[in-house]
Motif scaffolding. Sequence first.
Motif, mmCIF file in Angstrom:
data_model
loop_
_atom_site.group_PDB
_atom_site.id
_atom_site.type_symbol
_atom_site.label_atom_id
_atom_site.label_comp_id
_atom_site.label_asym_id
_atom_site.label_seq_id
_atom_site.Cartn_x
_atom_site.Cartn_y
_atom_site.Cartn_z
ATOM 1 N N SER A 365 20.794 26.459 7.950
ATOM 2 C CA SER A 365 19.519 25.918 7.468
ATOM 3 C C SER A 365 18.944 26.774 6.348
ATOM 4 O O SER A 365 18.374 26.250 5.379
ATOM 5 N N ALA A 366 19.057 28.094 6.476
ATOM 6 C CA ALA A 366 18.550 28.990 5.435
ATOM 7 C C ALA A 366 19.318 28.783 4.135
ATOM 8 O O ALA A 366 18.728 28.786 3.045
ATOM 9 N N LYS A 367 20.629 28.579 4.247
ATOM 10 C CA LYS A 367 21.453 28.319 3.060
ATOM 11 C C LYS A 367 20.979 27.069 2.324
ATOM 12 O O LYS A 367 20.878 27.034 1.091
ATOM 13 N N GLU A 368 20.649 26.048 3.087
ATOM 14 C CA GLU A 368 20.247 24.774 2.484
ATOM 15 C C GLU A 368 18.887 24.862 1.792
ATOM 16 O O GLU A 368 18.607 24.113 0.859
ATOM 17 N N LEU A 369 18.027 25.797 2.250
ATOM 18 C CA LEU A 369 16.691 25.914 1.669
ATOM 19 C C LEU A 369 16.568 27.110 0.716
ATOM 20 O O LEU A 369 15.492 27.344 0.162
ATOM 21 N N ALA A 370 17.654 27.840 0.533
ATOM 22 C CA ALA A 370 17.613 28.998 -0.375
ATOM 23 C C ALA A 370 17.303 28.544 -1.797
ATOM 24 O O ALA A 370 17.761 27.494 -2.256
ATOM 25 N N GLU A 371 16.517 29.370 -2.501
ATOM 26 C CA GLU A 371 16.046 28.971 -3.837
ATOM 27 C C GLU A 371 17.026 29.307 -4.951
ATOM 28 O O GLU A 371 16.907 28.783 -6.054
ATOM 29 N N ASN A 372 17.989 30.189 -4.697
ATOM 30 C CA ASN A 372 18.927 30.541 -5.756
ATOM 31 C C ASN A 372 20.316 30.777 -5.177
ATOM 32 O O ASN A 372 20.483 30.929 -3.956
ATOM 33 N N THR A 373 21.291 30.826 -6.049
ATOM 34 C CA THR A 373 22.691 30.969 -5.630
ATOM 35 C C THR A 373 22.938 32.281 -4.905
ATOM 36 O O THR A 373 23.685 32.338 -3.920
ATOM 37 N N GLU A 374 22.299 33.336 -5.365
ATOM 38 C CA GLU A 374 22.511 34.647 -4.742
ATOM 39 C C GLU A 374 22.068 34.652 -3.286
ATOM 40 O O GLU A 374 22.793 35.117 -2.404
ATOM 41 N N ASP A 375 20.857 34.106 -3.022
ATOM 42 C CA ASP A 375 20.374 34.052 -1.644
ATOM 43 C C ASP A 375 21.236 33.112 -0.805
ATOM 44 O O ASP A 375 21.536 33.399 0.360
ATOM 45 N N ARG A 376 21.626 31.994 -1.435
ATOM 46 C CA ARG A 376 22.452 31.035 -0.710
ATOM 47 C C ARG A 376 23.745 31.690 -0.231
ATOM 48 O O ARG A 376 24.143 31.554 0.918
ATOM 49 N N MET A 377 24.393 32.429 -1.096
ATOM 50 C CA MET A 377 25.641 33.078 -0.724
ATOM 51 C C MET A 377 25.420 34.174 0.322
ATOM 52 O O MET A 377 26.269 34.406 1.186
ATOM 53 N N LYS A 378 24.274 34.827 0.263
ATOM 54 C CA LYS A 378 23.965 35.857 1.253
ATOM 55 C C LYS A 378 23.944 35.251 2.663
ATOM 56 O O LYS A 378 24.513 35.824 3.606
ATOM 57 N N TYR A 379 23.306 34.096 2.789
ATOM 58 C CA TYR A 379 23.226 33.446 4.102
ATOM 59 C C TYR A 379 24.583 32.889 4.517
ATOM 60 O O TYR A 379 24.942 32.934 5.706
ATOM 61 N N ILE A 380 25.343 32.370 3.560
ATOM 62 C CA ILE A 380 26.671 31.837 3.883
ATOM 63 C C ILE A 380 27.573 32.939 4.429
ATOM 64 O O ILE A 380 28.240 32.765 5.454
ATOM 65 N N LEU A 381 27.585 34.067 3.780
ATOM 66 C CA LEU A 381 28.459 35.157 4.210
ATOM 67 C C LEU A 381 28.034 35.721 5.571
ATOM 68 O O LEU A 381 28.882 36.071 6.401
ATOM 69 N N ALA A 382 26.715 35.788 5.798
ATOM 70 C CA ALA A 382 26.226 36.278 7.093
ATOM 71 C C ALA A 382 26.642 35.326 8.209
ATOM 72 O O ALA A 382 27.102 35.741 9.282
ATOM 73 N N GLY A 383 26.500 34.012 7.956
ATOM 74 C CA GLY A 383 26.894 33.029 8.961
ATOM 75 C C GLY A 383 28.394 32.973 9.143
ATOM 76 O O GLY A 383 28.894 32.821 10.273
ATOM 77 N N ASP A 384 29.132 33.109 8.030
ATOM 78 C CA ASP A 384 30.590 33.017 8.100
ATOM 79 C C ASP A 384 31.178 34.116 8.980
ATOM 80 O O ASP A 384 32.139 33.889 9.715
ATOM 81 N N LYS A 385 30.608 35.290 8.924
ATOM 82 C CA LYS A 385 31.091 36.396 9.747
ATOM 83 C C LYS A 385 30.968 36.053 11.232
ATOM 84 O O LYS A 385 31.884 36.319 12.027
ATOM 85 N N ILE A 386 29.844 35.437 11.607
ATOM 86 C CA ILE A 386 29.623 35.072 13.011
ATOM 87 C C ILE A 386 30.583 33.975 13.433
ATOM 88 O O ILE A 386 31.192 34.029 14.513
ATOM 89 N N PHE A 387 30.748 32.955 12.568
ATOM 90 C CA PHE A 387 31.662 31.864 12.912
ATOM 91 C C PHE A 387 33.098 32.362 13.038
ATOM 92 O O PHE A 387 33.858 31.894 13.894
#
Length: 485
Positions: A365-387
């Motif tokens: 959800s945070a990835k989808e609402l992130a305002e820029n690419t840098e923040d979006r990737m930050k949330y993706i990588l954090a979630g990807d580690k857990i998955f």
Amino acid sequence: MKKNLMLSLMLAACSWIGFGELQAQTTSAFEAPEMKTEIQAMADEVISFQLSDPDAANKTFSKLLRKVRNDKEQLVAVGAFFLNKNIYPCARQCAQQVYTVDPAYIPGLMLSGHVAMLRKDWGTAGQKFDEILNYEPENIEALRLNARVYKYVNTIVAKETLAKIIALNPKDVAAYKELGDIAYHDEDYKEAVKAYQSFFEQTPNPGVEELRAGENYLLSLMNQKDFFTIKEMAAKLLPIDPKDLVVRRMKFFSEVETFDAASAESIKYLTEKQYDDSLYLYLDYLYASIYASELLNNDSTAIEYLRLALQKDEAKADGYKKLANLLRKNKQPFEAIDVYKKYLSLLGDKVDEAEKFGLANIYISAKELAENTEDRMKYILAGDKIFAEYMEAQPTNYRGPYFRATLWITNPQEAEEKPREYYAQAVELIGDNADYATHKKRALQYLMIYALKTNDDATCKKYVEQVLALDPADQLAIQIQKLLQ
């Protein structure tokens, strides 16, 4: 509703209601033969001298005891008089003397048992009532008192004794109530429900004396999640004391659980602060939160109630999890991340990949609402580690690759490789399991569109057929099928 409400903790918070009430009522008025007129006068004189002239009181009682020392009936009458006045020394001497005169005299043994109860000498009391039962095995009063005594020292014996009473008289409502009280105190809520149900079925118009048992019954029903019975019972108990907080609380909880519109009125005990704030529990605000979210569809208000709940008890790990999920639902995922991390920290060593999975979904959800690419990737990588950790721990569970694919969708208009890879894994793990057909269909739709965008018509056709096999009316698959033709 699928809610882990930590009912046992709430019941523990309320457990003082009921059993403490029993301890205050261990003795009851002891009925005995009438005293002779002259004996009554001397007994009254002892009472009158108690405070003004203790020596005179002792002398008068000594004369009185000498006068009746061989009359077992009058000894019991005098002993009962002082017992009911809570004057233990006098009652005890009468009980001892009547036992000396006739150790098999049932009223004397009964007096001795009551005197021991007055002093909370449960062992001696039980012994005296056992003696009565040796002579009269079906003496209901002795059985009842024996059960009352043993519930403080040996609940197994107490329950066996009460069962004997019920066998002798199936309509003995007091025995069912005692069984309920014992089971409630022992936190055996299933048995408490059975006993209290029998008691209240035979007590159609409960009064003040039954109110505490009624509260225990409601709390036991709460543990068993029998919310419809809670509503019925609360309706019977509330007229007895319309301000009884336990009854009003249980009424509101049951109405929320059963989606009853009456909850809009019942919640006022909380929203209007009709009690001192110290009396409200974590669960009061938790249910208010559930009410706001599920009956009013107002997640913002639900969030505020849940914050108040956690102010009542900051150690409730599950409350933080619920708050994080509400924040995510209310499009506040950034705040939800910190709240969910608080939940995980409270779990401590109990945290596993399944619990972390919830945090990874918030990152989606945070990835989808992130305002820029840098923040979006930050949330993706954090979630990807857990998955990734989840998929390693549970390699046969489709949820890992399925939600990991969702996490990696950064541009729905593009054919992205990572979502395709993980959706393909999810489809394979789901197989023919109809329970997850909805997720399988969504994964197949992505694979179908990916193949279309990469001009792989043969693969696209295969996925079209699989989607239509799950849902023959799927419009997207039908349109792509026509396009391919």
